[in-house]
Each structure stands twice: as structure tokens, then as C-alpha cells.
Motif scaffolding. Structure first.
Motif, PDB file in Angstrom:
ATOM      1  N   ASP A  21      -2.661 -19.605  -1.367  1.00 37.16           N
ATOM      2  CA  ASP A  21      -3.771 -18.647  -1.533  1.00 37.16           C
ATOM      3  C   ASP A  21      -4.056 -17.862  -0.258  1.00 37.16           C
ATOM      4  OD1 ASP A  21      -4.182 -19.500  -4.212  1.00 37.16           O
ATOM      5  OD2 ASP A  21      -5.312 -21.223  -3.473  1.00 37.16           O
ATOM      6  N   VAL A  22      -3.036 -17.401   0.408  1.00 37.03           N
ATOM      7  CA  VAL A  22      -3.194 -16.706   1.681  1.00 37.03           C
ATOM      8  C   VAL A  22      -3.541 -15.234   1.449  1.00 37.03           C
ATOM      9  CG1 VAL A  22      -1.940 -15.852   3.710  1.00 37.03           C
ATOM     10  CG2 VAL A  22      -1.773 -18.259   3.046  1.00 37.03           C
ATOM     11  N   THR A  23      -4.562 -14.779   2.157  1.00 32.20           N
ATOM     12  CA  THR A  23      -4.924 -13.367   2.140  1.00 32.20           C
ATOM     13  C   THR A  23      -4.933 -12.842   3.570  1.00 32.20           C
ATOM     14  OG1 THR A  23      -7.316 -13.725   2.351  1.00 32.20           O
ATOM     15  CG2 THR A  23      -6.400 -13.726   0.121  1.00 32.20           C
ATOM     16  N   HIS A  24      -4.640 -11.555   3.701  1.00 34.13           N
ATOM     17  CA  HIS A  24      -4.686 -10.918   5.022  1.00 34.13           C
ATOM     18  C   HIS A  24      -4.754  -9.421   4.824  1.00 34.13           C
ATOM     19  CE1 HIS A  24      -4.375 -11.114   9.357  1.00 34.13           C
ATOM     20  NE2 HIS A  24      -3.522 -10.108   9.331  1.00 34.13           N
ATOM     21  N   ALA A  25      -5.514  -8.759   5.694  1.00 31.33           N
ATOM     22  CA  ALA A  25      -5.638  -7.307   5.629  1.00 31.33           C
ATOM     23  C   ALA A  25      -5.518  -6.728   7.026  1.00 31.33           C
ATOM     24  CB  ALA A  25      -6.978  -6.920   5.006  1.00 31.33           C
ATOM     25  N   LEU A  32      -1.640  -9.242   2.153  1.00 30.37           N
ATOM     26  CA  LEU A  32      -1.340 -10.440   1.373  1.00 30.37           C
ATOM     27  C   LEU A  32      -2.536 -10.714   0.471  1.00 30.37           C
ATOM     28  CD1 LEU A  32       0.100 -12.695   4.247  1.00 30.37           C
ATOM     29  CD2 LEU A  32       1.392 -11.254   2.646  1.00 30.37           C
ATOM     30  N   SER A  33      -2.260 -10.995  -0.804  1.00 28.39           N
ATOM     31  CA  SER A  33      -3.334 -11.143  -1.791  1.00 28.39           C
ATOM     32  C   SER A  33      -3.149 -12.433  -2.572  1.00 28.39           C
ATOM     33  CB  SER A  33      -3.352  -9.951  -2.748  1.00 28.39           C
ATOM     34  OG  SER A  33      -3.478  -8.725  -2.048  1.00 28.39           O
ATOM     35  N   GLY A  34      -3.749 -13.523  -2.073  1.00 28.81           N
ATOM     36  CA  GLY A  34      -3.635 -14.800  -2.770  1.00 28.81           C
ATOM     37  C   GLY A  34      -2.213 -15.305  -2.843  1.00 28.81           C
ATOM     38  N   LEU A  35      -1.473 -15.114  -1.774  1.00 21.57           N
ATOM     39  CA  LEU A  35      -0.045 -15.460  -1.757  1.00 21.57           C
ATOM     40  C   LEU A  35       0.155 -16.968  -1.714  1.00 21.57           C
ATOM     41  CD1 LEU A  35       2.948 -14.535  -1.438  1.00 21.57           C
ATOM     42  CD2 LEU A  35       2.568 -14.625   1.035  1.00 21.57           C
ATOM     43  N   SER A  36       0.996 -17.478  -2.610  1.00 25.20           N
ATOM     44  CA  SER A  36       1.340 -18.907  -2.642  1.00 25.20           C
ATOM     45  C   SER A  36       2.824 -19.071  -2.913  1.00 25.20           C
ATOM     46  CB  SER A  36       0.545 -19.641  -3.732  1.00 25.20           C
ATOM     47  OG  SER A  36      -0.835 -19.619  -3.485  1.00 25.20           O
ATOM     48  N   TRP A  37       3.505 -19.800  -2.042  1.00 22.87           N
ATOM     49  CA  TRP A  37       4.872 -20.236  -2.313  1.00 22.87           C
ATOM     50  C   TRP A  37       5.219 -21.368  -1.360  1.00 22.87           C
ATOM     51  CZ3 TRP A  37       8.156 -19.687   1.870  1.00 22.87           C
ATOM     52  CH2 TRP A  37       7.981 -18.592   2.730  1.00 22.87           C
ATOM     53  N   GLY A  64       3.319 -19.282  13.520  1.00 26.50           N
ATOM     54  CA  GLY A  64       2.198 -19.479  14.431  1.00 26.50           C
ATOM     55  C   GLY A  64       1.858 -18.267  15.271  1.00 26.50           C
ATOM     56  N   LEU A  65       2.417 -17.106  14.943  1.00 23.28           N
ATOM     57  CA  LEU A  65       2.186 -15.891  15.720  1.00 23.28           C
ATOM     58  C   LEU A  65       0.975 -15.106  15.235  1.00 23.28           C
ATOM     59  CD1 LEU A  65       5.896 -14.663  15.957  1.00 23.28           C
ATOM     60  CD2 LEU A  65       4.618 -16.017  17.617  1.00 23.28           C
ATOM     61  N   ARG A  66       0.474 -15.442  14.064  1.00 26.01           N
ATOM     62  CA  ARG A  66      -0.632 -14.707  13.459  1.00 26.01           C
ATOM     63  C   ARG A  66      -1.396 -15.667  12.558  1.00 26.01           C
ATOM     64  NH1 ARG A  66      -0.791  -9.244  12.789  1.00 26.01           N
ATOM     65  NH2 ARG A  66       1.451  -9.078  13.202  1.00 26.01           N
ATOM     66  N   ARG A  67      -2.691 -15.419  12.345  1.00 20.69           N
ATOM     67  CA  ARG A  67      -3.483 -16.248  11.440  1.00 20.69           C
ATOM     68  C   ARG A  67      -3.857 -15.465  10.188  1.00 20.69           C
ATOM     69  NH1 ARG A  67      -7.509 -20.521  14.173  1.00 20.69           N
ATOM     70  NH2 ARG A  67      -6.352 -21.010  16.076  1.00 20.69           N
ATOM     71  N   PRO A  68      -3.898 -16.148   9.038  1.00 21.02           N
ATOM     72  CA  PRO A  68      -4.357 -15.458   7.829  1.00 21.02           C
ATOM     73  C   PRO A  68      -5.875 -15.289   7.843  1.00 21.02           C
ATOM     74  CG  PRO A  68      -3.952 -17.768   7.357  1.00 21.02           C
ATOM     75  CD  PRO A  68      -3.534 -17.547   8.783  1.00 21.02           C
ATOM     76  N   ASP A  69      -6.373 -14.372   7.012  1.00 20.11           N
ATOM     77  CA  ASP A  69      -7.820 -14.234   6.859  1.00 20.11           C
ATOM     78  C   ASP A  69      -8.389 -15.408   6.077  1.00 20.11           C
ATOM     79  OD1 ASP A  69      -7.689 -11.840   8.221  1.00 20.11           O
ATOM     80  OD2 ASP A  69      -7.541 -10.627   6.397  1.00 20.11           O
ATOM     81  N   SER A  70      -7.637 -15.889   5.099  1.00 18.06           N
ATOM     82  CA  SER A  70      -8.058 -17.056   4.325  1.00 18.06           C
ATOM     83  C   SER A  70      -6.822 -17.714   3.727  1.00 18.06           C
ATOM     84  CB  SER A  70      -9.034 -16.656   3.208  1.00 18.06           C
ATOM     85  OG  SER A  70      -8.394 -15.823   2.251  1.00 18.06           O
ATOM     86  N   GLY A 218       2.365  -8.103  -1.543  1.00 19.32           N
ATOM     87  CA  GLY A 218       1.530  -9.161  -0.988  1.00 19.32           C
ATOM     88  C   GLY A 218       1.354 -10.379  -1.845  1.00 19.32           C
ATOM     89  N   THR A 219       2.090 -10.465  -2.942  1.00 13.86           N
ATOM     90  CA  THR A 219       2.016 -11.636  -3.811  1.00 13.86           C
ATOM     91  C   THR A 219       3.427 -12.160  -4.070  1.00 13.86           C
ATOM     92  OG1 THR A 219       2.176 -10.383  -5.882  1.00 13.86           O
ATOM     93  CG2 THR A 219      -0.031 -10.716  -4.963  1.00 13.86           C
ATOM     94  N   CYS A 220       3.493 -13.360  -4.624  1.00 14.10           N
ATOM     95  CA  CYS A 220       4.767 -13.942  -5.046  1.00 14.10           C
ATOM     96  C   CYS A 220       4.917 -13.722  -6.535  1.00 14.10           C
ATOM     97  CB  CYS A 220       4.788 -15.437  -4.720  1.00 14.10           C
ATOM     98  SG  CYS A 220       6.262 -16.313  -5.294  1.00 14.10           S
ATOM     99  N   VAL A 221       5.952 -13.002  -6.942  1.00 13.67           N
ATOM    100  CA  VAL A 221       6.154 -12.727  -8.365  1.00 13.67           C
ATOM    101  C   VAL A 221       7.133 -13.708  -9.000  1.00 13.67           C
ATOM    102  CG1 VAL A 221       5.519 -10.303  -8.215  1.00 13.67           C
ATOM    103  CG2 VAL A 221       7.917 -10.960  -7.842  1.00 13.67           C
TER     104      VAL A 221
END
Length: 247
Positions: A21-25, A32-37, A64-70, A218-221
Motif C-alpha cells: 500500500d505504498v503511496t508517494h507524490a 505511486l498509488s497504493g502500490l503492493s507487490w 533505502g534512498l527515499r521514503r514513501p509518503d505512506s 504507480g500501481t501493480c497491474v
């Protein structure tokens, strides 16, 4: 074509990489919009997606180079941005461009990197497979793109990591070198290591991958074992069906 399941595998507890459930803007624009894999342990996972699909963003987070928003990301069971030195030594990273000191010679660089690890690979053997000694007298700055790719791959592998992140590992390589890189990555899997390979090459994914992740906007299809994703079809056809349908 029906949409394939895009949620992580039930075996995510044993995943080398688990993204939930990763999001980032960026500047308010969703990347990334609720990305899960997930990437199964001891397997090669190929991540495919058009430019702008969010592949680089999520891989940088896993490195580890960047953090997600959630959302959450676990790499070898640890949040990568809070990882200690021991954890980081278990992860090898190959960037498609950059990350190598320009003024040094390839073999000197690899020997220096090997000195940081408790049980590094045999530098001569690894470099020999990638034909690095043939251009060792040239500084990294003056190497061709394909030669730098070989040095970057060797640098990622020299510590015998448990997990490899490889960004377009065969970009710019001739067919002979490309086959040897595929063989080396397969050998890493055979010794029990995991690999996440970001690629635009359907041939590369079909040759290497046990597990496939297809990203779009931004999602996994789709994700899963290669044969479960393709059902006997060409991966290229499945990819375009899924990414066009998701637009």
C-alpha cells in the motif's frame, strides 16, 4: 483480457522484498498509488513498466534512498531506510547510471570494494567472466556505456549479497556479454540469492525471471510466477494488454 491478481503473494512473509500500500507524490503529483507487490526469496523477480510507471521511485525506496509518503516496505525483513550496516552489506545495488568513482581503474575499484566484506567473491573470477581485465587499463570515466555496466554489475555482486537490485543490467551490452550477465544472475539465484531486475526487455524477463511484476501508473497491474502471468502467451502481448487496459 481479465485483470490478473495484483496483491502480494500469500508467501510474503518469506519475501525478499515486500511492498504494501505504498503511496508517494512529487509536488502534489501522485507517483505511486497504493502500490503492493512482493519479490520471493531465492528467486529472480523482473519488474516491468513504461517510463513513468513508478519503477524507479519504488526501487529507490527499497534501496533505502527515499521514503514513501505512506505504506510499508520490508527488505529482508527490515525497513531499508532504518537498516544498519550489517543489513546493507546483505544488499547489492546496481544503478543504471552513476554510482561509480570516475577516476579509478576497474580492478582497483573492485578489489577496494571487496575489502569491505567479510566473505567477498573472488574478484578475479567475477571480473574475468565479465571480461573486465580486457579494459582494466582505462579509467571508469573513459569506459564505454557497456563497459561501465559490467563494472557496475561486478561492484553490486562482489560482496556476495543475499539480495540484488539490478537496474537494466544488460543495457548497452552486446549479445555475448548479455548472455553472460544472464548466466551470472542465474548463478546468483542458484546459490540462494534473490534478485530484483528492472528491465524494459521482454526477452530478458522471460529468460531470467521466476516472478514478474508489471507496473502501470504507480500501481501493480499483475504479478506472480511467469507462467501464471502469461498463461502460455508471450509476455510482451500480456504486458501491452494489461498496461493499455489500465490507462
Amino acid at each position: 483480457m481479465p485483470k490478473l491478481p495484483a496483491s502480494p503473494d500469500d508467501g510474503a512473509a518469506t519475501a525478499a522484498v515486500d511492498i504494501r500500500d505504498v503511496t508517494h507524490a512529487y509536488s502534489g503529483n501522485p507517483a505511486l498509488s497504493g502500490l503492493s507487490w512482493s519479490a520471493p526469496a531465492g528467486r529472480v523477480t523482473a519488474v516491468l513498466g513504461r517510463n513513468g510507471a513508478g519503477k524507479t521511485s519504488v526501487i529507490e525506496m527499497a534501496e533505502g534512498l527515499r521514503r514513501p509518503d505512506s505504506g510499508s516496505i520490508q527488505v529482508l525483513g527490515v525497513e531499508p531506510w532504518n537498516a544498519d550496516a550489517d543489513h546493507r552489506a546483505r544488499v547489492g545495488v546496481m544503478l543504471q547510471d552513476g554510482g561509480l568513482p570516475m577516476g579509478t581503474k576497474p580492478m582497483a575499484l573492485l578489489r577496494h570494494l571487496a575489502s569491505f566484506y567479510r566473505a567477498p567473491r573472488d574478484v578475479d573470477e567475477l571480473a574475468g567472466r565479465l571480461e573486465i581485465p580486457s579494459f582494466n587499463r582505462t579509467s571508469v570515466r573513459r569506459l564505454s556505456g557497456g563497459q561501465r555496466q559490467r563494472v557496475a554489475l561486478a561492484a553490486a555482486m562482489v560482496g556476495q549479497p543475499d539480495l540484488l537490485f539490478l537496474d537494466e543490467p544488460t543495457a548497452g551490452l552486446d549479445p555475448h556479454a548479455r548472455r553472460e550477465v544472464w548466466a551470472i544472475i542465474s548463478d546468483e539465484r542458484d546459490r540462494g540469492a534473490s534478485a530484483v531486475v528492472t528491465t524494459h526487455s521482454f526477452e530478458e524477463a522471460e529468460r531470467l525471471a521466476d516472478h514478474v511484476v508489471i507496473m502501470n501508473a504507480g500501481t501493480c497491474v499483475a504479478q506472480g510466477p511467469l507462467d501464471a502471468v502469461t498463461h502460455g502467451r508471450d509476455l510482451e502481448d500480456v504486458y501491452f494488454d494489461l498496461t493499455e487496459a489500465a490507462r
